[in-house]
Enzyme design. Structure first.
Site, PDB file in Angstrom:
ATOM      1  N   ASP A   1      78.087 -55.464 146.595  1.00  0.00           N
ATOM      2  CA  ASP A   1      78.569 -56.173 145.405  1.00  0.00           C
ATOM      3  C   ASP A   1      79.738 -55.468 144.728  1.00  0.00           C
ATOM      4  O   ASP A   1      79.562 -54.688 143.786  1.00  0.00           O
ATOM      5  CB  ASP A   1      77.434 -56.392 144.400  1.00  0.00           C
ATOM      6  CG  ASP A   1      77.806 -57.464 143.371  1.00  0.00           C
ATOM      7  OD1 ASP A   1      78.999 -57.829 143.290  1.00  0.00           O
ATOM      8  OD2 ASP A   1      76.907 -57.928 142.652  1.00  0.00           O
TER       9      ASP A   1
ATOM     10  N   ASP B   1      79.827 -51.128 138.801  1.00  0.00           N
ATOM     11  CA  ASP B   1      78.544 -51.825 138.577  1.00  0.00           C
ATOM     12  C   ASP B   1      77.468 -51.283 139.511  1.00  0.00           C
ATOM     13  O   ASP B   1      76.712 -52.041 140.113  1.00  0.00           O
ATOM     14  CB  ASP B   1      78.721 -53.331 138.768  1.00  0.00           C
ATOM     15  CG  ASP B   1      77.540 -54.135 138.207  1.00  0.00           C
ATOM     16  OD1 ASP B   1      76.848 -53.613 137.295  1.00  0.00           O
ATOM     17  OD2 ASP B   1      77.313 -55.267 138.663  1.00  0.00           O
TER      18      ASP B   1
ATOM     19  N   ASN C   1      72.087 -53.267 143.661  1.00  0.00           N
ATOM     20  CA  ASN C   1      73.230 -53.243 144.565  1.00  0.00           C
ATOM     21  C   ASN C   1      73.101 -52.183 145.655  1.00  0.00           C
ATOM     22  O   ASN C   1      74.060 -51.904 146.372  1.00  0.00           O
ATOM     23  CB  ASN C   1      74.526 -53.023 143.770  1.00  0.00           C
ATOM     24  CG  ASN C   1      74.880 -54.221 142.912  1.00  0.00           C
ATOM     25  OD1 ASN C   1      74.426 -55.334 143.187  1.00  0.00           O
ATOM     26  ND2 ASN C   1      75.662 -54.015 141.869  1.00  0.00           N
TER      27      ASN C   1
ATOM     28  N   LYS D   1      74.046 -50.027 140.460  1.00  0.00           N
ATOM     29  CA  LYS D   1      72.694 -50.212 139.922  1.00  0.00           C
ATOM     30  C   LYS D   1      71.760 -50.409 141.108  1.00  0.00           C
ATOM     31  O   LYS D   1      72.212 -50.696 142.234  1.00  0.00           O
ATOM     32  CB  LYS D   1      72.644 -51.411 138.974  1.00  0.00           C
ATOM     33  CG  LYS D   1      73.113 -52.731 139.587  1.00  0.00           C
ATOM     34  CD  LYS D   1      73.157 -53.834 138.544  1.00  0.00           C
ATOM     35  CE  LYS D   1      73.715 -55.128 139.131  1.00  0.00           C
ATOM     36  NZ  LYS D   1      73.786 -56.197 138.127  1.00  0.00           N
TER      37      LYS D   1
ATOM     38  N   THR E   1      76.451 -53.252 133.913  1.00  0.00           N
ATOM     39  CA  THR E   1      75.132 -53.757 133.562  1.00  0.00           C
ATOM     40  C   THR E   1      74.526 -52.882 132.477  1.00  0.00           C
ATOM     41  O   THR E   1      74.496 -51.656 132.627  1.00  0.00           O
ATOM     42  CB  THR E   1      74.229 -53.749 134.810  1.00  0.00           C
ATOM     43  OG1 THR E   1      74.830 -54.582 135.814  1.00  0.00           O
ATOM     44  CG2 THR E   1      72.842 -54.277 134.485  1.00  0.00           C
TER      45      THR E   1
END
Length: 335
Positions: A168, A147, A152, A149, A186
């Site tokens: 995260d 994840d 984060n 992105k 995401t």
């Protein structure tokens, strides 16, 4: 029953010594909230002036999802790198599990870029080098983030030369724990093979890094559609453009770097090590031209602020720490 299963005698002794988090930390103001958790600012009682972030997870909220939390903790315990937010302690009682994390106060990546007066390709290259080194370390330890992105990626502090931190790890997976085929991540940053419901590996992180690099150089995402199905079709085709005029002043080296990371075939996609060795990262091909005006304008247009409080709200942290410092100063004066 403890969330983390049976412990050895040595571990029991260690846990018993610090079984109550309040014996070691002074829990203070709320920094952020989630569906089943709250992040608090806390001060170390043994080392006054040392602050941490404590994520308090409600046991009732994770009933049936205990394995996911255990996995996140196992992942974080494996990761000790200057560009990865560190887990320093874990406590639990009958109502909560407490994750004591390194405190990060510098704010989100895009916020800092928009606040800058000057921003160049070379700045973007240096940011990506730090991210690549952190993710490469993660991959060496057999962990896939899943994840990655911009939200984060956080600055460690408010200083101008602050390092970037990866945070995260709620969706992270240890590679040897089984085949990865779950569609997670995401929309906009997820790799084609994930959407195609094919088994996948650490290559998905490299794709996400390519998407982030693209945004860092133009301020908007390579794939966009308000309809998720249409967005996913764009990603599955892995077709993106370097639109004029936004990419006119960006080097061919930067574009080639992105093409190699956002390659549809994961077998041909750059690994982190290959990306780090590429001239746009390790050489002198990143340009020094100021692209701040164009990039920040596009970021403001394309990335609207979330209404939800962030887990690491830098403004709240700084405000609370100043308040604590003033309170201590007042006490000294009264004495």
């Amino acid at each position: 029953m403890p969330l983390f299963g049976r412990k050895s005698d040595g571990e029991k002794k260690e846990r018993g010594k610090d079984s109550d988090i309040r014996k070691k930390y002074d829990l203070k103001e709320t920094l952020g909230t989630g569906a089943f958790s709250e992040v608090l600012l806390a001060e170390d009682k043994i080392q006054p002036g040392k602050f941490v972030a404590v994520k308090c997870i409600d046991r009732m909220g994770i009933v049936g999802k205990e394995e996911s939390l255990t996995n996140e903790i196992e992942v974080l315990r494996r990761l000790n790198h200057p560009n990865i937010v560190q887990l320093t302690d874990v406590f639990e009682d009958k109502n909560y599990v407490y994750l004591v994390m390194e405190l990060v106060t510098g704010g989100e990546l895009f916020d800092r870029i928009m606040e800058k007066g000057s921003y160049t390709e070379r700045d973007a290259s240096y940011l990506m080098k730090q991210v690549l080194e952190g993710v490469d370390f993660m991959h060496e330890k057999g962990i896939v983030h899943r994840d990655l992105k911009p939200e984060n990626l956080l600055y460690y502090s408010s200083s101008a030369d602050s390092k970037i931190m990866i945070s995260d790890f709620g969706l992270s997976k240890i590679e040897d724990s089984g085949t990865m085929a779950t569609a997670c991540g995401t929309p906009g940053y997820v790799a084609p093979e994930v959407l195609a419901q094919q088994p996948y590996g650490k290559e998905v992180d490299c794709w996400s890094i390519g998407v982030i690099a693209y945004i860092l150089l133009c301020g908007y995402p390579p794939f966009y559609d308000e309809n998720d199905a249409a967005l996913f079709q764009q990603i599955l085709r892995a077709e993106f453009e370097f639109d004029s005029p936004y990419w006119d002043d960006i080097s061919e080296s930067a574009k080639e770097f992105i093409r190699n990371l956002m390659c549809k075939d994961p077998k041909k996609r750059f690994t982190c090590k290959q990306a780090i060795a590429f001239p746009w990262i390790s050489g002198n091909t990143a340009l020094d031209k100021n692209i701040h005006a164009s990039v920040s304008a596009q970021m403001q247009k394309n990335f609207i602020k979330s209404k939800w409080k962030r887990a690491y709200n830098a403004t709240a942290v700084i405000r609370q720490m100043r308040k604590l410092a003033m309170h201590k100063e007042d006490k000294k004066l009264q004495e």
